[in-house]
Design a protein around this motif. Structure first.
Motif, PDB file in Angstrom:
ATOM      1  N   ALA A  71      52.361  76.925  43.548  1.00 41.99           N
ATOM      2  CA  ALA A  71      51.084  77.226  44.204  1.00 41.99           C
ATOM      3  C   ALA A  71      50.154  76.026  44.180  1.00 41.99           C
ATOM      4  N   ALA A  72      50.138  75.308  43.062  1.00 42.77           N
ATOM      5  CA  ALA A  72      49.252  74.145  42.940  1.00 42.77           C
ATOM      6  C   ALA A  72      49.910  72.851  43.399  1.00 42.77           C
ATOM      7  N   ALA A  73      51.214  72.891  43.692  1.00 39.43           N
ATOM      8  CA  ALA A  73      51.989  71.700  44.071  1.00 39.43           C
ATOM      9  C   ALA A  73      51.869  70.620  42.986  1.00 39.43           C
ATOM     10  N   LYS A  74      52.260  71.019  41.763  1.00 39.37           N
ATOM     11  CA  LYS A  74      52.244  70.106  40.625  1.00 39.37           C
ATOM     12  C   LYS A  74      53.497  70.318  39.790  1.00 39.37           C
ATOM     13  N   VAL A  75      53.889  69.298  39.057  1.00 36.30           N
ATOM     14  CA  VAL A  75      54.990  69.421  38.112  1.00 36.30           C
ATOM     15  C   VAL A  75      54.556  68.812  36.785  1.00 36.30           C
ATOM     16  N   THR A  76      54.931  69.468  35.684  1.00 37.20           N
ATOM     17  CA  THR A  76      54.654  68.949  34.348  1.00 37.20           C
ATOM     18  C   THR A  76      55.983  68.656  33.665  1.00 37.20           C
ATOM     19  N   VAL A  77      56.111  67.465  33.100  1.00 35.41           N
ATOM     20  CA  VAL A  77      57.379  67.003  32.533  1.00 35.41           C
ATOM     21  C   VAL A  77      57.115  66.194  31.267  1.00 35.41           C
ATOM     22  N   SER A  78      58.174  65.966  30.517  1.00 35.86           N
ATOM     23  CA  SER A  78      58.098  65.042  29.388  1.00 35.86           C
ATOM     24  C   SER A  78      57.861  63.631  29.895  1.00 35.86           C
ATOM     25  N   GLY A  79      57.125  62.853  29.119  1.00 34.10           N
ATOM     26  CA  GLY A  79      56.940  61.454  29.472  1.00 34.10           C
ATOM     27  C   GLY A  79      58.233  60.680  29.468  1.00 34.10           C
ATOM     28  N   ALA A  80      59.254  61.183  28.781  1.00 33.78           N
ATOM     29  CA  ALA A  80      60.543  60.500  28.691  1.00 33.78           C
ATOM     30  C   ALA A  80      61.483  60.844  29.838  1.00 33.78           C
ATOM     31  N   THR A  81      61.077  61.741  30.728  1.00 39.26           N
ATOM     32  CA  THR A  81      61.911  62.095  31.882  1.00 39.26           C
ATOM     33  C   THR A  81      62.043  60.889  32.809  1.00 39.26           C
ATOM     34  N   ARG A  82      63.249  60.672  33.307  1.00 40.25           N
ATOM     35  CA  ARG A  82      63.461  59.599  34.279  1.00 40.25           C
ATOM     36  C   ARG A  82      63.202  60.115  35.687  1.00 40.25           C
ATOM     37  N   TYR A  83      62.670  59.254  36.534  1.00 37.96           N
ATOM     38  CA  TYR A  83      62.392  59.656  37.911  1.00 37.96           C
ATOM     39  C   TYR A  83      63.649  60.159  38.616  1.00 37.96           C
ATOM     40  N   GLY A  84      64.776  59.514  38.356  1.00 34.73           N
ATOM     41  CA  GLY A  84      66.015  59.913  39.008  1.00 34.73           C
ATOM     42  C   GLY A  84      66.510  61.278  38.588  1.00 34.73           C
ATOM     43  N   GLU A  85      66.090  61.749  37.416  1.00 37.91           N
ATOM     44  CA  GLU A  85      66.436  63.092  36.958  1.00 37.91           C
ATOM     45  C   GLU A  85      65.474  64.133  37.526  1.00 37.91           C
ATOM     46  N   LEU A  86      64.210  63.775  37.650  1.00 39.90           N
ATOM     47  CA  LEU A  86      63.199  64.703  38.146  1.00 39.90           C
ATOM     48  C   LEU A  86      63.311  64.932  39.651  1.00 39.90           C
ATOM     49  N   ALA A  87      63.547  63.869  40.406  1.00 38.23           N
ATOM     50  CA  ALA A  87      63.454  63.938  41.862  1.00 38.23           C
ATOM     51  C   ALA A  87      64.359  64.995  42.494  1.00 38.23           C
ATOM     52  N   PRO A  88      65.647  65.102  42.137  1.00 45.10           N
ATOM     53  CA  PRO A  88      66.483  66.133  42.767  1.00 45.10           C
ATOM     54  C   PRO A  88      65.997  67.557  42.483  1.00 45.10           C
ATOM     55  N   VAL A  89      65.427  67.778  41.290  1.00 46.58           N
ATOM     56  CA  VAL A  89      64.891  69.100  40.954  1.00 46.58           C
ATOM     57  C   VAL A  89      63.710  69.432  41.866  1.00 46.58           C
ATOM     58  N   LEU A  90      62.839  68.457  42.065  1.00 48.51           N
ATOM     59  CA  LEU A  90      61.705  68.664  42.969  1.00 48.51           C
ATOM     60  C   LEU A  90      62.178  68.930  44.394  1.00 48.51           C
ATOM     61  N   HIS A  91      63.114  68.129  44.849  1.00 52.21           N
ATOM     62  CA  HIS A  91      63.592  68.257  46.232  1.00 52.21           C
ATOM     63  C   HIS A  91      64.209  69.637  46.469  1.00 52.21           C
ATOM     64  N   ALA A  92      64.940  70.140  45.488  1.00 53.37           N
ATOM     65  CA  ALA A  92      65.567  71.455  45.622  1.00 53.37           C
ATOM     66  C   ALA A  92      64.538  72.573  45.776  1.00 53.37           C
ATOM     67  N   GLN A  93      63.309  72.315  45.289  1.00 53.98           N
ATOM     68  CA  GLN A  93      62.228  73.292  45.403  1.00 53.98           C
ATOM     69  C   GLN A  93      61.298  72.985  46.583  1.00 53.98           C
ATOM     70  N   GLY A  94      61.691  72.007  47.411  1.00 53.44           N
ATOM     71  CA  GLY A  94      60.911  71.692  48.600  1.00 53.44           C
ATOM     72  C   GLY A  94      59.761  70.737  48.373  1.00 53.44           C
ATOM     73  N   PHE A  95      59.793  70.005  47.243  1.00 55.90           N
ATOM     74  CA  PHE A  95      58.699  69.095  46.915  1.00 55.90           C
ATOM     75  C   PHE A  95      59.191  67.655  46.791  1.00 55.90           C
TER      76      PHE A  95
END
Length: 411
Positions: A71-95
């Motif tokens: 609803a807010a179009a935001k994601v909260t993650v660990s600072g240690a998360t790599r961009y390459g790990e986060l991006a596919p998860v976001l894309h799968a949710q349309g973000f």
């Protein structure tokens, strides 16, 4: 401790690496350490993540789920998360994130803390997606900062001098597709005469040169929507290209080109997550000049081409939109980034850096905090440096995070 950074050009002097499993353990370890620095993926080429006589802390073992607020179009993650790990998860949710760096291999907190960026005249650096963060300070206190807070623009790009960032919230945009077209041999005259038009010709634009060749070796256009088929006399590439194509590097580890559309996270980076990025053991430097001085800076570097070319695999030209983060290289105005991927000939590179910096000094040059540079940052080029010093003193009065790097470059 016999630990090396990514490129292998730096042996860390810290006594050991702490690996907490929870945020509470992070707080306990930080509070107990007289001297400590956060350690990410080690993709830094200087001692920014080191502390001689102290310890390093790696929070990659702290469990922290990816939490998407649709609803807010935001994601909260660990600072240690790599961009390459986060991006596919976001894309799968349309973000998507509005921008990504050349490498998807690095952690979010480390990339943001050093002012790392992507490319695109209208695109801000990675720090501008941050809307909130949690910071463990020297006494083990967990502080939260959100956009609009008094010190927020000071704590985001923090060069590791304020504490350990455990969680970050990023603003999202709808997922989008990108196509990547590469052009060979862009004439220098075309770059000088049409720089604005070239920068406006795609969502993200990168150009690669060794500063000595008769033309710009490559122009990479990452387009949203229809892509250009011509570029001021440059030739469309007849196959995939590595940024260091002129140095003979194959394009196997590069993201897909030749105009094939694909998800944003598979085109905006230059390199694929599953492969060694760039050459792997190269050195890097990067300098930033105000956008309006771009062509004058190009002329200055062209004058050093015969000295740069023997040491450089490739040099990248990118533009970045202005932001408000105090230690961001784009704070206060649009910038053009002049990136150097060097052969691992460190003594020769370090001998050349003062010459490059002297040539760029008239333009109010800034440096990338995590890469090789010679001259310590000045208040003249970094007008918010004094405010950041005051913030550092308030949050870390006993200098728990004041490593030699911080003392040398921040004060």
């Amino acid at each position: 401790m016999d630990e090396l950074n990514w490129a292998g050009n730096l042996a860390y002097a810290a006594e050991k690496i702490l690996r907490p499993g929870t945020v509470d353990e992070v707080r306990e370890m930080v509070a107990a350490a007289p001297r400590i620095k956060a350690l990410g993926t080690r993709h830094c080429f200087n001692d920014i993540a080191d502390f001689d006589g102290g310890v390093q802390i790696d929070i990659s073992g702290v469990e922290s789920p990816i939490e998407i607020d649709t609803a807010a179009a935001k994601v909260t993650v660990s600072g240690a998360t790599r961009y390459g790990e986060l991006a596919p998860v976001l894309h799968a949710q349309g973000f998507a994130l509005p921008n990504l760096a050349s490498l998807p291999h690095c952690t979010i907190a480390g990339s943001v803390a050093t002012g790392t960026h992507g490319s695109g005249r209208r695109n801000q650096g990675l720090a501008s997606a941050v809307s909130a963060l949690d910071l463990v300070t020297a006494e083990g206190e967990l502080l939260s900062f959100a956009k609009g807070d008094k010190d927020f623009d000071g704590v985001v790009v923090n060069v590791g001098a304020l504490g350990v960032v455990t969680r970050m919230t990023l603003d999202l945009v709808p997922a989008f597709e990108v196509r990547q077209n590469v052009f060979d041999a862009l004439p220098w005259d075309a770059l000088f005469d049409h720089f604005d038009e070239i920068e406006d010709s795609a969502y993200s634009v990168s150009m690669f040169t060794n500063w000595a060749n008769d033309s710009v070796d490559l122009a990479w256009l990452k387009s949203v929507g229809p892509a250009r088929t011509e570029l001021f006399g440059a030739r469309p590439a007849d196959g995939p290209r590595h940024p260091a194509h002129a140095a003979g590097l194959p394009a196997d580890n590069c993201t897909e080109q030749l105009g094939v559309p694909g998800p944003w996270h598979e085109r905006l980076p230059h390199f694929k997550l599953g492969f060694t990025p760039s050459a792997g053991n190269e050195l890097q430097s990067e300098y930033f000049v105000p956008y309006q001085h771009a062509t004058a800076a190009f002329e200055a570097l062209r004058g050093l081409g015969d000295r740069i070319a023997p040491l450089v695999l490739c040099s990248e030209i990118r533009a970045i939109a202005a932001d408000d983060h105090w230690l961001s290289p784009a704070q206060g105005g649009d910038r053009v980034a002049l990136h150097f991927t060097w052969y691992q000939r460190q003594s020769e590179v370090e001998a050349l850096l003062p010459v490059i910096e002297e040539r760029l000094a008239p333009f109010g040059v800034r440096t990338h905090w995590g890469k090789l540079f010679h001259t310590s940052p000045s208040a003249e080029s970094w007008p918010m440096l004094s405010a950041f010093r005051d913030l550092r003193q308030r949050l870390d009065p006993n200098g728990v995070f004041r490593s030699p790097y911080v003392a040398r470059n921040i004060g």
